[in-house]
Design a protein around this motif. Sequence first.
Motif, PDB file in Angstrom:
ATOM      1  N   LEU A 281       3.748   5.565   6.067  1.00  0.00           N
ATOM      2  CA  LEU A 281       3.394   4.137   6.166  1.00  0.00           C
ATOM      3  C   LEU A 281       4.655   3.271   6.038  1.00  0.00           C
ATOM      4  CD1 LEU A 281       0.746   2.527   6.400  1.00  0.00           C
ATOM      5  CD2 LEU A 281       0.597   2.503   3.913  1.00  0.00           C
ATOM      6  N   ALA A 282       5.518   3.631   5.088  1.00  0.00           N
ATOM      7  CA  ALA A 282       6.752   2.855   4.877  1.00  0.00           C
ATOM      8  C   ALA A 282       7.693   2.991   6.072  1.00  0.00           C
ATOM      9  CB  ALA A 282       7.443   3.315   3.593  1.00  0.00           C
TER      10      ALA A 282
ATOM     11  N   THR B 109       1.557  10.201   3.029  1.00  0.00           N
ATOM     12  CA  THR B 109       0.986   9.053   3.747  1.00  0.00           C
ATOM     13  C   THR B 109       1.757   7.779   3.404  1.00  0.00           C
ATOM     14  OG1 THR B 109      -1.166  10.127   3.583  1.00  0.00           O
ATOM     15  CG2 THR B 109      -1.177   7.828   4.233  1.00  0.00           C
ATOM     16  N   GLY B 110       2.107   7.613   2.139  1.00  0.00           N
ATOM     17  CA  GLY B 110       2.892   6.446   1.721  1.00  0.00           C
ATOM     18  C   GLY B 110       4.245   6.409   2.402  1.00  0.00           C
ATOM     19  N   LEU B 111       4.891   7.573   2.489  1.00  0.00           N
ATOM     20  CA  LEU B 111       6.193   7.644   3.165  1.00  0.00           C
ATOM     21  C   LEU B 111       6.070   7.292   4.647  1.00  0.00           C
ATOM     22  CD1 LEU B 111       7.942  10.869   1.784  1.00  0.00           C
ATOM     23  CD2 LEU B 111       8.806   8.546   1.661  1.00  0.00           C
TER      24      LEU B 111
ATOM     25  N   VAL C  81       0.116  19.551   1.758  1.00  0.00           N
ATOM     26  CA  VAL C  81      -0.586  18.917   0.627  1.00  0.00           C
ATOM     27  C   VAL C  81      -2.085  18.816   0.918  1.00  0.00           C
ATOM     28  CG1 VAL C  81      -0.736  16.874  -0.850  1.00  0.00           C
ATOM     29  CG2 VAL C  81       1.500  17.632  -0.036  1.00  0.00           C
TER      30      VAL C  81
ATOM     31  N   THR D 184       0.837  -1.212   0.000  1.00  0.00           N
ATOM     32  CA  THR D 184       0.000   0.000   0.000  1.00  0.00           C
ATOM     33  C   THR D 184       0.868   1.257   0.000  1.00  0.00           C
ATOM     34  OG1 THR D 184      -1.603  -1.222   1.316  1.00  0.00           O
ATOM     35  CG2 THR D 184      -1.920   1.156   1.193  1.00  0.00           C
ATOM     36  N   SER D 185       1.922   1.237   0.816  1.00  0.00           N
ATOM     37  CA  SER D 185       2.782   2.432   0.888  1.00  0.00           C
ATOM     38  C   SER D 185       3.442   2.705  -0.470  1.00  0.00           C
ATOM     39  CB  SER D 185       3.838   2.291   1.990  1.00  0.00           C
ATOM     40  OG  SER D 185       4.831   1.373   1.621  1.00  0.00           O
TER      41      SER D 185
ATOM     42  N   SER E  52      -2.920  13.597   0.956  1.00  0.00           N
ATOM     43  CA  SER E  52      -1.578  13.362   0.420  1.00  0.00           C
ATOM     44  C   SER E  52      -1.233  11.876   0.390  1.00  0.00           C
ATOM     45  CB  SER E  52      -0.528  14.106   1.246  1.00  0.00           C
ATOM     46  OG  SER E  52       0.753  13.796   0.736  1.00  0.00           O
ATOM     47  N   PHE E  53      -1.302  11.284  -0.786  1.00  0.00           N
ATOM     48  CA  PHE E  53      -0.887   9.884  -0.940  1.00  0.00           C
ATOM     49  C   PHE E  53       0.628   9.770  -0.759  1.00  0.00           C
ATOM     50  CE2 PHE E  53      -4.983   9.808  -3.064  1.00  0.00           C
ATOM     51  CZ  PHE E  53      -5.492   8.599  -2.638  1.00  0.00           C
ATOM     52  N   TYR E  54       1.339  10.772  -1.245  1.00  0.00           N
ATOM     53  CA  TYR E  54       2.802  10.750  -1.195  1.00  0.00           C
ATOM     54  C   TYR E  54       3.314  10.707   0.248  1.00  0.00           C
ATOM     55  CZ  TYR E  54       7.523  12.844  -1.503  1.00  0.00           C
ATOM     56  OH  TYR E  54       8.860  13.123  -1.363  1.00  0.00           O
TER      57      TYR E  54
ATOM     58  N   ARG F 293       0.909  12.245  -9.427  1.00  0.00           N
ATOM     59  CA  ARG F 293      -0.019  13.382  -9.569  1.00  0.00           C
ATOM     60  C   ARG F 293       0.571  14.714  -9.084  1.00  0.00           C
ATOM     61  NH1 ARG F 293      -5.068  13.249  -5.403  1.00  0.00           N
ATOM     62  NH2 ARG F 293      -3.900  13.339  -3.477  1.00  0.00           N
ATOM     63  N   GLY F 294       1.876  14.691  -8.781  1.00  0.00           N
ATOM     64  CA  GLY F 294       2.601  15.939  -8.544  1.00  0.00           C
ATOM     65  C   GLY F 294       2.596  16.473  -7.124  1.00  0.00           C
ATOM     66  N   GLU F 295       2.386  15.603  -6.146  1.00  0.00           N
ATOM     67  CA  GLU F 295       2.371  16.083  -4.762  1.00  0.00           C
ATOM     68  C   GLU F 295       3.750  16.528  -4.295  1.00  0.00           C
ATOM     69  OE1 GLU F 295       0.588  13.366  -1.992  1.00  0.00           O
ATOM     70  OE2 GLU F 295      -1.049  12.923  -3.357  1.00  0.00           O
TER      71      GLU F 295
ATOM     72  N   TYR G 267       1.581   6.805  -6.721  1.00  0.00           N
ATOM     73  CA  TYR G 267       0.424   7.590  -7.147  1.00  0.00           C
ATOM     74  C   TYR G 267       0.584   9.066  -6.759  1.00  0.00           C
ATOM     75  CZ  TYR G 267      -4.379   9.212  -7.661  1.00  0.00           C
ATOM     76  OH  TYR G 267      -5.494   9.922  -8.014  1.00  0.00           O
ATOM     77  N   GLY G 268       1.064   9.287  -5.530  1.00  0.00           N
ATOM     78  CA  GLY G 268       1.278  10.664  -5.051  1.00  0.00           C
ATOM     79  C   GLY G 268       2.307  11.403  -5.887  1.00  0.00           C
ATOM     80  N   LEU G 269       3.399  10.713  -6.215  1.00  0.00           N
ATOM     81  CA  LEU G 269       4.439  11.335  -7.052  1.00  0.00           C
ATOM     82  C   LEU G 269       3.919  11.603  -8.449  1.00  0.00           C
ATOM     83  CD1 LEU G 269       7.552   9.232  -5.951  1.00  0.00           C
ATOM     84  CD2 LEU G 269       7.207  11.680  -5.580  1.00  0.00           C
TER      85      LEU G 269
ATOM     86  N   PHE H  81       0.763   4.132  -2.794  1.00  0.00           N
ATOM     87  CA  PHE H  81       0.480   5.519  -2.400  1.00  0.00           C
ATOM     88  C   PHE H  81       1.603   6.448  -2.877  1.00  0.00           C
ATOM     89  CE2 PHE H  81      -2.746   5.657   1.334  1.00  0.00           C
ATOM     90  CZ  PHE H  81      -3.588   4.802   0.659  1.00  0.00           C
ATOM     91  N   LEU H  82       2.841   6.014  -2.626  1.00  0.00           N
ATOM     92  CA  LEU H  82       3.999   6.837  -3.002  1.00  0.00           C
ATOM     93  C   LEU H  82       4.020   7.108  -4.498  1.00  0.00           C
ATOM     94  CD1 LEU H  82       7.134   5.572  -1.039  1.00  0.00           C
ATOM     95  CD2 LEU H  82       6.542   7.929  -1.543  1.00  0.00           C
TER      96      LEU H  82
ATOM     97  N   PHE I  71      -5.034  19.360  -3.894  1.00  0.00           N
ATOM     98  CA  PHE I  71      -5.284  18.046  -3.276  1.00  0.00           C
ATOM     99  C   PHE I  71      -5.913  18.194  -1.891  1.00  0.00           C
ATOM    100  CE2 PHE I  71      -1.159  17.914  -5.610  1.00  0.00           C
ATOM    101  CZ  PHE I  71      -1.583  17.176  -6.703  1.00  0.00           C
TER     102      PHE I  71
END
Lengths: 48, 284
Positions: B82-83, B78-80, B65, A16-17, B74-76, A27-29, A23-25, A20-21, B71
């Motif tokens: 989470l990792a 949150t992903g970080l 974010v 999941t992480s 923040s998926f970015y 879309r330009g986050e 997808y987030g990158l 998420f990473l 937005f």
Amino acid sequence: MGSKTKIWARAAGLITSCVFLIYGLHRGEAGVVLNKAVNICLECIGLG
Amino acid sequence: MKITYAIKRKLLQIIALGCSNAHLLNFKGGKIYTGKWKQFCNPGLNCYSCPAAGFACPIGALQAVNGSMQFSFSFYVTGLLLAFGLLLGRAVCGWLCPFGLLQELIHKIPSPKWHLKKGFLYVKYVVLVVFVLILPIAATDYMGMGKPAFCQYICPAGTLEGGLFLLAAHENLRNAIGALFGLKAAILILTLIGCVLVYRCFCRVLCPLGAIYGLFNKFSIFHLTVDSHKCVGCGKCKDVCQMEVDPVKTPDSAECIRCGACADACPTGAVCLGFSTKRGKSLA
């Protein structure tokens, strides 16, 4: 919590992480983060 | 000489502090680093307005974010988180966080030392939900932009690492000081006094990043185990724990920062800390 459940939870979480990473990158986050971080954050220093 | 967890941890904390804050020359001119590395988040709490900071603060980035016009989640970041959480849990707080190291150093100032009442441990979850997750999304201006409420009203790391140095260097910033800075300065002073009296007071009471990583302690790959066959129940691990955790009863406690003091103190080697799952059989 059993060790197998933990292993599955970790694997699911790491996948999941990664999703998420990416997808987030995609879309330009990261650009929003960069834009915020390279300017003096007035809120952070107590002026905003 | 045995290389204890205490020595390993202090070394890594110093290295992490150096890596997170490598741009020391910026202190001279009151500038901040503006390179591309700042799109990446530091695992620990480190204000991106600190002149020396080379990376973004994950809590600041999450709010930035979530509160942006483009937005609302923040998926970015949150992903970080989470990792980092799944790999290390609150070992990030114990081994990598620059503000955590600062609190440990401040706690060495001679003074009476206090125990923290259990109720205070839940405050950081309220701070996380209200100031980091809800307010930046809910309290928006006419353009639909939210403000980083935790940074704005609470974060003493920003006031200390960013505020004091930048205000000292720029007269125009000093002229803009108002009531909000007074509030943040008061929180900083209370935090520093709290850290002298209580071990890692900010981490345990207010830090939203600690609250997030604490939730991962049950699942993190870097973890603590207590071998039930080797444990003699002497209680030394509990006595040395400055986070006031009993590793035998709750090795996965959300308050455990994986400092390894319990493993260093264990006379039988029953307490193990690391990535391997085969080294010990947990009692809990």
